[in-house]
Write an enzyme that holds these catalytic residues in place. Structure first.
Site, short mmCIF file in Angstrom:
data_model
loop_
_atom_site.label_atom_id
_atom_site.label_comp_id
_atom_site.label_asym_id
_atom_site.label_seq_id
_atom_site.Cartn_x
_atom_site.Cartn_y
_atom_site.Cartn_z
N LYS A 117 -3.27 1.74 -1.95
CA LYS A 117 -3.84 0.42 -1.63
C LYS A 117 -3.08 -0.18 -0.45
CE LYS A 117 -5.05 -3.94 -4.01
NZ LYS A 117 -4.94 -4.67 -5.28
N SER A 146 -6.95 -6.37 -11.21
CA SER A 146 -7.35 -5.70 -9.97
C SER A 146 -7.26 -4.18 -9.99
CB SER A 146 -6.53 -6.22 -8.79
OG SER A 146 -6.98 -7.50 -8.43
N SER A 197 -9.37 -6.36 -7.06
CA SER A 197 -9.21 -6.24 -5.63
C SER A 197 -8.94 -4.82 -5.14
CB SER A 197 -8.06 -7.14 -5.18
OG SER A 197 -6.83 -6.68 -5.69
#
Lengths: 99, 487
Positions: free
Chosen positions: B82, B181, B157
């Site tokens: 990420k 997330s 997210s």
């Protein structure tokens, strides 16, 4: 009911150092008002005598030996700065003209 | 190459193939790169690729394996990261204009751990800006999409990481979970996703959003993948003062050993109230599978769970407003071109550099922490946070794990919730308690709905008991291919 005024939102934006356009400000005022209204349901909860919980896993102070260890070089630390003179970060002058 | 269906490459199978020589790391890495090249145009899962270094590393692993050298836990497995996790000399953008050109001068703890485990870092993935969002629609670089159906969001997210693993672009990915997330996008994309106990994984090098809630964790197609990735990245790190003083986990060791006398707590009320029928059916199926294996199902009450969203949307924005004050246009990040004073330089750089959702959270936090409101909002929320934790402590006196939904619905369509932030926040109802309490929680896929979209259920465990949690998740997984279940 949390009706926020435009002036209140402008005040918060100033505190947060955020320049926000008129249209975005109006949208933020409305959405923040809705969210704060929702959040007000917390007042239903009896929290008398409850200790605030700051961290999920409560460790007490974490100490370490005060030894010098390798850290970022000056060059690496400055490498992402918008403006430098190779030794320092450069920003606008603050002594003249700024309150 | 044959066309793969989503989530077709479980880590356990890949590692076996690598170990016996049926598959080389170079070949696997090339296959992943091939998938990325053919699919990333539509999915926008990756922001940056590390093609050359990935191939080079894979070749080196293959040579070392051929020489009979001992290799790390994740030897030869490509992994996606990420893009809020710092990697030396690599862009770390947080999907924000603010950090569009930020090149990290150091490695996060998890990156060092992955390198020690001989994993192959293949690229950085898309996210909601600064990890604030539930759909990956709040990215400065465009939204990511769900590989099961590109009209739908992958969740957020960590949507890019979820999309990447589901689309077979990488067998593993790291995400971060501040309010769901990892678990929510895992559920939307048919993956296993774990938020570890707070402090299990060092946050050193994770760009801070809400420091008392943030935790890095794994995505994988199977429970084994998340287990072995946790074994590689967990453990104490002095550079994060909230890192727990325990050694790395060994979750793969007993993974296949079922828990005997398992007691599962279920919160019926909360589920009945606010959840779509397909999700309820999926959760009930999971309960049945456990019951058939001899588990005792015990109804529990979490009286303060309904206040979790309100509590979270005070604490997280307060911490965010403080953390994001570091973006000042001086040390790193975006600086506005025109300004007439220092204050204007700050305000304009931040105003132009941050997107709307990030501004909204900074504003909410600044408001809640401002003079006269601190007690009514922040302090009140911290007290309710303790009550939420006490509910779980009470429940865990009688049960080993709490089972429930991950989300109120399966993946939603792009644009469906993006107009109304409060609706988006409310969809975090089931995930944020684990962040507020610090407890470990895992999302496990359990079936598909009539639109062909994945459904998941969530298990929340006792603090530090990731081992029990993953063994319970494995008990469900071992009962058959979840993709054949229709709800």
């Amino acid at each position: 009911m949390s009706e926020l005024t435009t002036a209140q939102v402008q005040h918060v934006a100033r505190l947060a150092r955020l320049e926000i356009g008129e249209e975005e400000l109006a949208a933020l005022r409305d959405s923040m008002g809705n969210i704060l209204t929702y959040i007000e349901r917390l007042s239903e909860v009896d929290t008398d005598g409850v200790e605030p919980m700051v961290h999920a896993i409560e460790l007490s102070n974490v100490f370490r030996e005060d030894h010098v260890k390798p850290s970022l070089s000056r060059e690496a630390a400055l490498s992402n700065a918008p403006s430098t003179d190779g030794r320092y970060f450069l920003g606008p002058a603050i002594l003249d003209g700024d309150q | 190459m044959t066309k793969l269906t989503p989530c077709q490459r479980p880590v356990r199978t890949l590692l076996e193939q690598l170990q016996v020589g049926d598959l080389s790391s170079t070949r696997l890495t090339e296959e992943c790169l091939h998938e990325i090249k053919s699919q990333n145009g539509s999915l926008n899962a990756f922001l940056t690729l590390q093609e050359e270094s990935a191939i080079r590393q894979a070749e080196a692993i293959d040579q070392r394996r051929a020489r009979g050298e001992s290799l790390g836990l994740l030897a030869g497995l490509p992994i996606a990261i990420k893009d809020n996790i710092c990697q030396l000399d690599t862009k770390t953008t947080c999907s924000s204009r603010m950090l569009e050109n930020f090149v990290s001068p150091y490695d996060a703890h998890v990156i060092e751990k992955l390198q020690q485990a001989d994993a192959i870092i293949i690229g950085k993935t898309n996210l909601d800006e600064f990890a604030m969002g539930s759909s990956t629609e709040n990215s400065y670089f465009g939204m990511s999409r769900n590989p099961w159906n590109t009209e739908f969001v992958p969740g957020g997210s960590s949507g890019g990481s979820a999309s990447a693993v589901a689309a077979n672009m990488a067998p593993l990915a790291l995400g971060s979970d501040t309010g769901g997330s990892i678990r929510q996008p895992a559920a939307f994309c048919g993956l296993v996703g774990l938020k570890p106990t707070y402090g299990r994984v060092s946050r050193y090098g994770l760009v801070a959003f809400a420091s008392s809630l943030d935790q890095i964790g794994p995505f994988s197609c199977d429970v084994y993948g998340s287990a072995i990735l946790m074994d590689a990245i967990s453990g104490h790190d002095q550079r994060d003062s909230t890192s727990l003083p325990y050694p790395a986990l060994e979750l793969t060791k007993d993974l296949d050993q079922p828990i005997s006398g398992l007691k599962i707590g279920v919160i019926e009320e909360l589920m009945e109230k606010s959840v779509d029928g397909d999700i309820v059916a999926g959760v009930r199926h999971a309960i049945d599978v456990y019951r058939q294996q001899g588990a005792e199902i015990i109804p529990i009450k979490l009286p303060h769970a309904e206040y979790a969203v309100a509590t979270y949307y005070i604490i997280a924005p307060c911490e965010a407003s403080s953390n994001l004050s570091r973006y000042d246009g001086i040390h790193y990040g975006y600086r506005a071109k025109e300004f007439s004073s220092l204050t204007e330089m700050y305000s304009r750089s931040r105003g132009e550099g941050f997107g709307t959702e990030v501004k909204r959270r900074i504003m909410l936090g600044t408001y809640a922490l401002s003079s006269g409101y601190y007690d009514a909002y922040y302090n009140k929320a911290l007290k309710v946070r303790r009550l939420i934790r006490q509910d779980y402590d009470e429940a865990f006196k009688n049960v080993d794990v709490v089972l429930g939904p991950v989300t109120p619905s399966a993946a939603f369509k792009k644009g469906e919730h993006s107009k109304d932030p409060l609706t988006m926040y409310l969809s975090d109802l089931f995930t944020i308690s684990a962040n507020l309490t610090g407890l470990p929680a895992i999302s496990v896929p359990c079936g598909l709905n009539d639109k062909g979209l994945p459904l998941g259920f969530q298990l929340t465990g006792k603090a530090l008991e990731e081992s029990t949690l993953l063994r319970i998740a494995r008990m469900f997984e071992a009962q058959g291919d979840w993709k054949t279940n229709r709800f």
